[in-house]
Design a protein around this motif. Structure first.
Motif, mmCIF file in Angstrom:
data_model
loop_
_atom_site.group_PDB
_atom_site.id
_atom_site.type_symbol
_atom_site.label_atom_id
_atom_site.label_comp_id
_atom_site.label_asym_id
_atom_site.label_seq_id
_atom_site.Cartn_x
_atom_site.Cartn_y
_atom_site.Cartn_z
ATOM 1 N N LEU A 189 -11.649 -15.396 15.984
ATOM 2 C CA LEU A 189 -12.316 -16.607 16.451
ATOM 3 C C LEU A 189 -13.526 -16.931 15.584
ATOM 4 N N LEU A 233 -13.870 -25.011 17.594
ATOM 5 C CA LEU A 233 -13.535 -23.585 17.599
ATOM 6 C C LEU A 233 -12.264 -23.382 16.783
ATOM 7 N N SER A 271 -4.590 -8.767 29.443
ATOM 8 C CA SER A 271 -5.080 -10.137 29.594
ATOM 9 C C SER A 271 -5.440 -10.359 31.062
ATOM 10 N N ALA A 278 -9.618 -12.769 22.266
ATOM 11 C CA ALA A 278 -9.275 -14.200 22.239
ATOM 12 C C ALA A 278 -9.462 -14.742 23.658
ATOM 13 N N PRO A 279 -9.614 -16.069 23.809
ATOM 14 C CA PRO A 279 -9.799 -16.649 25.150
ATOM 15 C C PRO A 279 -8.580 -16.382 26.031
ATOM 16 N N ASN A 280 -8.835 -16.092 27.310
ATOM 17 C CA ASN A 280 -7.750 -15.846 28.246
ATOM 18 C C ASN A 280 -7.229 -17.121 28.913
ATOM 19 N N ASP A 281 -7.746 -18.288 28.492
ATOM 20 C CA ASP A 281 -7.300 -19.525 29.120
ATOM 21 C C ASP A 281 -6.187 -20.216 28.340
ATOM 22 N N THR A 282 -5.654 -19.554 27.297
ATOM 23 C CA THR A 282 -4.493 -20.076 26.569
ATOM 24 C C THR A 282 -3.447 -18.988 26.451
ATOM 25 N N GLY A 331 -4.043 -16.863 23.376
ATOM 26 C CA GLY A 331 -5.140 -15.913 23.562
ATOM 27 C C GLY A 331 -4.724 -14.737 24.428
ATOM 28 N N ARG A 332 -4.008 -15.016 25.512
ATOM 29 C CA ARG A 332 -3.570 -13.911 26.388
ATOM 30 C C ARG A 332 -2.610 -12.980 25.661
ATOM 31 N N ASN A 388 -4.542 -10.545 23.656
ATOM 32 C CA ASN A 388 -5.317 -9.580 24.447
ATOM 33 C C ASN A 388 -4.441 -8.480 25.048
#
Length: 431
Positions: free
Chosen positions: A207, A232, A349, A396-400, A403-404, A407
């Protein structure tokens, strides 16, 4: 809505086949301010609101009818810009991106048009361009600094569409040439060039935060626009690694005691020690010998540092076949370095029913990797330690979904060393 569809399409089409390759970048949302005030005069010359609008009640063009609607043109006001970009790294500090963006604003009518009551317009500008982001490290050398400045150079296409917000007549006192609200009354499709300065701040290997200021030149109509944006950036597979230059080897200085040669002495193996006192005849060339003519032995320590990454399906701790080869390589290295050990970290995740559930799942993933090393490859259990972090350490973000997926992982670090005794050669660097 149009931009969101484009951004999702970029991610869906590119991420799947390229996710295994390092250096694929995605900027799913770029937000900025699009400044157009300096181009107003030129835009009014191009975006003529009265052009080809004289039509009868049946929608047919009426030639030679000028009406009384001023043709003073419209200028697009400065507004918010939203966009998305997909790119690939060409070097560790330079990448090529394809960017799509939209800015919508009210149209600023000319004074003549405003006096006639034709002064309310919606203007939408869409831009697609290909840009090179050239990092300054290409010229100054690579560093570990998280702050990465760059220069942006690119080109593309801009399309401006103008729609009237209110119905108006093209001839005074008549509805024959009436133009209904929501009608496209003018447009322009032009070639543009981009030039800007920006910087990435790498939060981690996946990121980065991005900020940028750029100038946009319309080549077809010779006007300038400006833009400041931020966003981002996500990197699939990690950044490209810089090539590290290996310093040239320096021949060590070997101190050899002086030898007094008598007239009949010869040195058959060329090691600098005459045959009359050489206790190890036939020494290979380039081998360092002592005063007796025998090879000098030295101890060399070889260090091991290795990383392992294994990714898992959602709510699973089973190791997929594609990662078994990588685990086998780790086992081979650990057998080569008998005192090496590995720390195996499990992660999850944030999709499970509870933090406790994700903690257990992360521990199960770490244990699965340890069990394969122990049961299938014969690595002693006491050389392996495991720990689970649940979803406390995302990369990574868990909202995509992307990203999950990143993770749901196991990350292992393998370290150790081994000491070997070898004959010293003249080109060997002893530290």
């Amino acid at each position: 809505m149009k931009l969101n569809k484009i951004a999702l399409a970029l991610v869906a089409v590119a991420a799947a086949p390229l996710a295994a390759n390092a250096g694929v970048t995605i900027s799913p949302l770029l937000l900025g301010y699009h400044y157009t005030d300096e181009a107003h005069d030129e835009q009014r010359d191009i975006l003529k609101t009265g052009k080809d609008l004289y039509i009868d009640a049946n929608g047919n063009s009426i030639d030679g009818r000028g009406g009384n609607v001023p043709n003073g043109g419209v200028a697009k006001e400065s507004s918010l810009y939203t966009g998305a970009a997909l790119g690939i790294e060409l070097t560790p500090s330079t990448q090529f991106q394809v960017e799509y963006g939209v800015s919508s604003a009210n149209g600023e009518a000319s004074e003549d048009s405003a006096d006639a009551g034709v002064n309310r317009f919606d203007v939408e500008q869409t831009m697609i361009s290909g840009n090179f982001l050239i990092g300054t490290e290409e010229f100054t050398g690579y560093t570990d600094n998280a702050f990465k400045p760059y220069v942006l150079v690119g080109a593309g296409q801009s399309k401006i569409e103008v729609e009237n917000q209110e119905t108006y007549d093209t001839a005074e006192g008549s509805s024959v040439g009436r133009v209904e609200a929501g009608t496209e009354v003018s447009s322009s499709k032009d070639t543009i060039g981009n030039l800007g300065l920006g910087a990435m701040y790498r939060i981690n290997d996946a990121l980065s935060l991005r900020g940028e200021a750029r100038a946009i030149h319309n080549f077809d109509n010779n006007w300038w626009e400006g833009m400041a944006l931020a966003g981002l950036e996500v990197v699939l597979g990690g950044h490209l690694s810089p090539t590290v230059a290996v310093p040239p080897q320096v021949e060590p200085e070997v101190s050899v005691p002086p030898v007094v040669l008598v007239e009949q002495d010869v040195d058959s193996d060329g090691d600098g020690v005459p045959d009359s006192i050489d206790e190890c005849p036939g020494t290979p060339m380039n081998v360092v010998v002592d005063e007796r003519g025998c090879p000098v032995a030295v101890d060399i320590t070889d260090e091991l540092k290795m990383e392992l990454r294994v990714f898992f399906d959602n709510d699973k701790s089973a190791i997929k076949d594609q990662y078994k080869t990588e685990i086998a390589k780790v086992a081979e290295k650990m057998r080569e370095y008998p005192n090496s050990s590995a720390r195996v970290e499990g992660h999850a995740s944030k999709t499970g029913p509870s933090a406790r559930y994700n903690q257990r799942l992360s521990e199960a993933r770490a244990v699965a990797v340890k069990s394969m090393l122990t049961n299938e490859f014969g690595i002693a259990p006491n050389r392996l330690s495991t720990v689970g972090y649940g979803y406390d350490r995302p990369i990574a973000p868990n909202d995509t979904e992307e990203g999950r997926a990143m993770n749901r992982r196991v990350y292992a670090i393998i370290t150790g060393d081994k000491t070997m005794t070898v004959e010293q050669t003249k080109d060997m660097v002893i530290q």
